[in-house]
Design a protein around this motif. Structure first.
Motif, PDB file in Angstrom:
ATOM      1  N   ASP A  36       8.131 -10.069 -11.237  1.00 38.83           N
ATOM      2  CA  ASP A  36       7.472  -8.907 -10.636  1.00 38.83           C
ATOM      3  C   ASP A  36       6.204  -8.536 -11.391  1.00 38.83           C
ATOM      4  O   ASP A  36       5.898  -9.088 -12.445  1.00 38.83           O
ATOM      5  N   GLU A  37       5.500  -7.584 -10.834  1.00 43.16           N
ATOM      6  CA  GLU A  37       4.286  -7.054 -11.448  1.00 43.16           C
ATOM      7  C   GLU A  37       4.003  -5.687 -10.849  1.00 43.16           C
ATOM      8  O   GLU A  37       4.311  -5.416  -9.678  1.00 43.16           O
ATOM      9  N   CYS A  44       2.474 -11.197  -0.573  1.00 45.25           N
ATOM     10  CA  CYS A  44       3.905 -11.503  -0.584  1.00 45.25           C
ATOM     11  C   CYS A  44       4.166 -12.886  -0.008  1.00 45.25           C
ATOM     12  O   CYS A  44       4.978 -13.652  -0.540  1.00 45.25           O
ATOM     13  N   GLY A  80      14.904  -7.355 -11.027  1.00 44.66           N
ATOM     14  CA  GLY A  80      13.501  -7.354 -10.663  1.00 44.66           C
ATOM     15  C   GLY A  80      13.139  -5.887 -10.415  1.00 44.66           C
ATOM     16  O   GLY A  80      13.599  -4.987 -11.120  1.00 44.66           O
ATOM     17  N   PHE A  81      12.350  -5.652  -9.388  1.00 42.03           N
ATOM     18  CA  PHE A  81      12.113  -4.274  -8.951  1.00 42.03           C
ATOM     19  C   PHE A  81      12.787  -4.035  -7.607  1.00 42.03           C
ATOM     20  O   PHE A  81      12.299  -3.269  -6.778  1.00 42.03           O
ATOM     21  N   ASN A  82      13.922  -4.696  -7.394  1.00 44.09           N
ATOM     22  CA  ASN A  82      14.699  -4.480  -6.173  1.00 44.09           C
ATOM     23  C   ASN A  82      15.568  -3.251  -6.363  1.00 44.09           C
ATOM     24  O   ASN A  82      16.637  -3.315  -6.977  1.00 44.09           O
ATOM     25  N   THR A 125       9.901 -11.855  -1.426  1.00 42.20           N
ATOM     26  CA  THR A 125       8.876 -11.102  -2.151  1.00 42.20           C
ATOM     27  C   THR A 125       8.349  -9.955  -1.298  1.00 42.20           C
ATOM     28  O   THR A 125       7.969 -10.149  -0.140  1.00 42.20           O
ATOM     29  N   THR A 137       6.642  -5.597  -1.537  1.00 46.60           N
ATOM     30  CA  THR A 137       6.155  -4.473  -2.334  1.00 46.60           C
ATOM     31  C   THR A 137       7.173  -3.349  -2.243  1.00 46.60           C
ATOM     32  O   THR A 137       7.911  -3.234  -1.266  1.00 46.60           O
ATOM     33  N   ALA A 172       5.175  -1.620  -7.016  1.00 44.39           N
ATOM     34  CA  ALA A 172       5.204  -2.939  -7.644  1.00 44.39           C
ATOM     35  C   ALA A 172       5.381  -3.997  -6.561  1.00 44.39           C
ATOM     36  O   ALA A 172       5.736  -3.698  -5.412  1.00 44.39           O
ATOM     37  N   ILE A 173       5.120  -5.234  -6.943  1.00 44.51           N
ATOM     38  CA  ILE A 173       5.424  -6.388  -6.105  1.00 44.51           C
ATOM     39  C   ILE A 173       6.509  -7.171  -6.826  1.00 44.51           C
ATOM     40  O   ILE A 173       6.440  -7.358  -8.040  1.00 44.51           O
ATOM     41  N   THR A 174       7.541  -7.606  -6.110  1.00 43.97           N
ATOM     42  CA  THR A 174       8.697  -8.210  -6.748  1.00 43.97           C
ATOM     43  C   THR A 174       9.291  -9.322  -5.910  1.00 43.97           C
ATOM     44  O   THR A 174       9.229  -9.287  -4.679  1.00 43.97           O
TER      45      THR A 174
END
Length: 242
Positions: A67-68, A112, A138-140, A150, A152, A177-179
């Motif tokens: 992620d970022e 994504c 992750g950022f889930n 993937t 956002t 974030a994007i994950t």
């Protein structure tokens, strides 16, 4: 799930670092799935130390990050791109052309899709994970679908508060974030999750013993056939009471 309860974070870091070193030695063209935050810092320090002393070769390895953040300026020290350089990539002989971290290039949808296409090409041989106190991987965040790829995400306030220690103020913590999605994570051939401290105990207990549910994204790991969970006694304390 294979559950490993060790005496300290140092023992966990050593065990997990050894798994990654063994993977790279067995297959110099490995795809490594990497994570950020405080959880993997000890592992990365050991990988760097091993490379310096034993010259484990990462030149043909491909890396994909989970992620970022969205919205941090290029070069911001708390971006995950800079985190990875500072804590690992600058200390091993990785080929930066083989390093992949999700980012926003064009529209969210285009970004994504581009990362999903990349993950279809580079499926991790081993994926490193931490876990949030609310069960995110992750950022889930809670509510994420099992078949998600993937995407956002609007970060939960709890996640932002947990990450505020890396910034000067909570207001500096990005809201989005994007994950990798849950499905991307489950596509990995092997998954290794680290959790330490009492704050993770409830999420760990529910992840391992509870139902598979969107309200606890980490519970979807029950569906994977090759998962290693590394815990200290504090993170495992509810399991140990069974």
């Amino acid at each position: 799930m294979n559950i490993h309860i060790l005496r300290s974070k140092a023992e966990i870091d050593r065990a997990v670092a050894d798994l990654f070193i063994e993977q790279v030695k067995a297959n110099p063209n490995s795809v490594l799935g990497l994570a950020t935050g405080s959880t993997p810092l000890g592992v990365y320090a050991l990988l760097a130390k091993d490379h310096k002393e034993n010259h484990t070769d990462y030149h043909n390895v491909t890396t994909v990050n989970l992620d970022e953040y969205i919205g941090l300026p290029d070069g911001h020290p708390e971006s995950y791109k800079e985190f990875m350089k500072r804590n690992l990539f600058n200390h091993i002989n990785v080929d930066f052309n083989r390093v992949h971290i999700p980012s926003i290039q064009g529209t969210y949808e285009e970004s994504c899709k581009a990362y999903n296409d990349l993950l279809n090409q580079f499926v991790p041989d081993i994926q490193l994970l931490g876990i949030g106190a609310n069960g995110h991987i992750g950022f889930n965040e809670p509510g994420t679908k099992a078949d998600s790829k993937t995407h956002t995400v609007l970060l939960a306030e709890k996640t932002r508060l947990d990450n505020a220690r890396f910034f000067n103020h909570i207001d500096e913590v990005p809201t989005h974030a994007i994950t990798m999605g849950i499905q991307n994570i489950l596509d990995a051939k092997r998954i290794v999750l680290i959790a330490t401290g009492a704050s993770k105990a409830d999420a760990i207990y529910k992840m391992i013993t509870g139902e598979i549910t969107e309200s606890l994204p980490a519970s979807f790991l029950q569906k994977h056939s090759n998962v290693d969970i590394f815990l200290d006694k504090e993170a495992a304390k509810l399991l140990l009471k069974k």
